[in-house]
Design an enzyme around this catalytic site. Structure first.
Site, PDB file in Angstrom:
ATOM      1  N   GLU A  68      -6.770   4.160   8.071  1.00  0.00           N
ATOM      2  CA  GLU A  68      -6.558   5.602   7.817  1.00  0.00           C
ATOM      3  C   GLU A  68      -7.798   6.217   7.174  1.00  0.00           C
ATOM      4  OE1 GLU A  68      -2.855   5.234   5.702  1.00  0.00           O
ATOM      5  OE2 GLU A  68      -1.865   4.607   7.555  1.00  0.00           O
ATOM      6  N   LYS A  70      -0.001   4.273  -0.179  1.00  0.00           N
ATOM      7  CA  LYS A  70      -0.655   5.439   0.446  1.00  0.00           C
ATOM      8  C   LYS A  70      -0.509   6.675  -0.458  1.00  0.00           C
ATOM      9  CE  LYS A  70       0.397   3.320   4.846  1.00  0.00           C
ATOM     10  NZ  LYS A  70       0.242   3.396   6.276  1.00  0.00           N
ATOM     11  N   ASN A  75       0.868  -1.187   0.000  1.00  0.00           N
ATOM     12  CA  ASN A  75       0.000   0.000   0.000  1.00  0.00           C
ATOM     13  C   ASN A  75       0.901   1.233   0.000  1.00  0.00           C
ATOM     14  OD1 ASN A  75      -1.808   2.055   0.559  1.00  0.00           O
ATOM     15  ND2 ASN A  75      -2.159   1.437   2.685  1.00  0.00           N
ATOM     16  N   GLU A 123      -5.199  -5.683  10.466  1.00  0.00           N
ATOM     17  CA  GLU A 123      -4.190  -4.655  10.714  1.00  0.00           C
ATOM     18  C   GLU A 123      -4.465  -3.973  12.055  1.00  0.00           C
ATOM     19  OE1 GLU A 123      -2.292  -3.312   6.809  1.00  0.00           O
ATOM     20  OE2 GLU A 123      -4.030  -2.044   7.125  1.00  0.00           O
ATOM     21  N   SER A 159       3.617  -2.779  10.237  1.00  0.00           N
ATOM     22  CA  SER A 159       5.082  -2.769  10.367  1.00  0.00           C
ATOM     23  C   SER A 159       5.739  -4.082   9.915  1.00  0.00           C
ATOM     24  CB  SER A 159       5.493  -2.409  11.790  1.00  0.00           C
ATOM     25  OG  SER A 159       4.996  -1.116  12.127  1.00  0.00           O
ATOM     26  N   GLY A 175       2.528   1.633  10.842  1.00  0.00           N
ATOM     27  CA  GLY A 175       3.463   2.747  10.722  1.00  0.00           C
ATOM     28  C   GLY A 175       4.158   3.097  12.030  1.00  0.00           C
ATOM     29  N   HIS A 182      -9.400   0.735   4.950  1.00  0.00           N
ATOM     30  CA  HIS A 182      -8.121   0.896   5.666  1.00  0.00           C
ATOM     31  C   HIS A 182      -8.352   1.794   6.883  1.00  0.00           C
ATOM     32  CE1 HIS A 182      -3.992   2.108   6.535  1.00  0.00           C
ATOM     33  NE2 HIS A 182      -3.608   1.032   5.857  1.00  0.00           N
TER      34      HIS A 182
HETATM   35  C1  PEP Z   1      -0.626  -0.233   5.996  1.00  0.00           C
HETATM   36  O1  PEP Z   1      -0.614   0.900   5.566  1.00  0.00           O
HETATM   37  O2  PEP Z   1      -1.557  -0.988   5.697  1.00  0.00           O
HETATM   38  C2  PEP Z   1       0.463  -0.682   6.871  1.00  0.00           C
HETATM   39  C3  PEP Z   1       0.392  -1.864   7.433  1.00  0.00           C
HETATM   40  O3  PEP Z   1       1.510   0.199   7.062  1.00  0.00           O
HETATM   41  P1  PEP Z   1       2.960  -0.155   7.689  1.00  0.00           P
HETATM   42  O4  PEP Z   1       3.446  -1.405   7.001  1.00  0.00           O
HETATM   43  O5  PEP Z   1       3.806   1.043   7.353  1.00  0.00           O
HETATM   44  O6  PEP Z   1       2.770  -0.357   9.152  1.00  0.00           O
END
Ligand code: PEP
Length: 251
Positions: free
Chosen positions: A99, A13, A11, A169, A215, A175, A97
């Protein structure tokens, strides 16, 4: 032994110009020519979708979008229809997601409409769910996920959901550099598969790919993938660099 084919999804973003997206996609396609047992997806920003999709057309890399709107067309300024994504070369779409839930008011109800619209358009939806840190500390993880799944998949049938992918997630791991331990993730994935069996049926639950996100890096992917119910990863930060992402794909 599971017959589910792993999926490693990136992703991007709101990062990368068209030129940067093309450069990363080209490099990734070049570094994954020998990968044949894992599906690979990248989700660039909307502006780069067509460019990236035509670039990776004959490679191992598939393209996804980061969002969609559920109507086919209309006066919905700023929105993108499912058919526009398939036309741009998308095979997948990330839906719900955290976010988007946090910053753009997405709810389980809008997520549900988006999943249905994605399926109708022939896109594979990646349904994102996950608990916050406060919810985990209050022992609400399973009840939060239960609600997100039941509401997100409301009125949908196993037959229509063959392309569904779920991404667990935990919000506290996105992040932040904090990864759920592989045992914590496995415990949740097992719970989710059980819930799918209860809501639909066993064969369906066994066939759905459940990704872990939060992460994920080259040095923790193998451990996560060794877990029975973890079928891949949704990767944010570490998918922005082709070499790093290719190392995750080839865990
Ligand atoms: C994501 O944006 O779905 C995500 C898991 O980000 P990160 O890998 O940076 O934690």
């Amino acid at each position: 032994m599971s017959t589910r084919r792993p999926l490693i999804a990136g992703n991007w973003k709101m990062y990368k110009t068209v030129a940067e997206a093309e450069e990363t996609a080209r490099a990734l396609a070049g570094q994954t020519t020998d990968v044949d047992s894992v599906d690979i997806m990248i989700a660039p920003p909307f502006t780069a979708l067509t460019h990236v999709a035509s670039l990776v057309k004959n490679s191992r890399v598939a393209v996804g979008a980061q969002n969609l709107f559920w109507e086919k067309e209309g006066a919905y300024t700023g929105e993108i229809a499912p058919g526009m994504l398939t036309e741009a070369g998308c095979r997948y779409v990330i839906i719900g997601h955290s976010e988007r839930r946090q910053h753009f008011g997405e709810t389980d109800e809008t997520v549900n409409k988006k999943i249905a619209a994605a399926l109708t358009a022939g896109l594979a939806p990646i349904l994102c769910i996950g608990e916050s840190e406060a919810q985990r500390e209050a022992d609400e993880t399973f009840s939060v996920l239960d609600k997100q799944i039941k509401r997100g998949l409301k009125d949908l049938f196993a037959n229509d959901l063959r392309e569904l992918v779920i991404a667990y997630e935990p919000i506290w791991a996105i992040g932040t550099g904090k990864t759920a331990t592989s045992e914590q993730a496995q415990q949740v994935h097992q719970f989710l598969r059980g819930l799918l069996a209860e809501l639909f049926d066993e064969p369906f639950a066994r066939s759905v790919r459940i990704l872990y996100g939060g992460s994920v890096k080259p040095d923790n992917i193998a451990e996560l993938m060794s877990m029975e119910d973890i079928d891949g990863a949704l990767v944010g930060g570490a998918s922005l660099n082709a070499e790093t992402f290719a190392r995750i794909v080839t865990y």
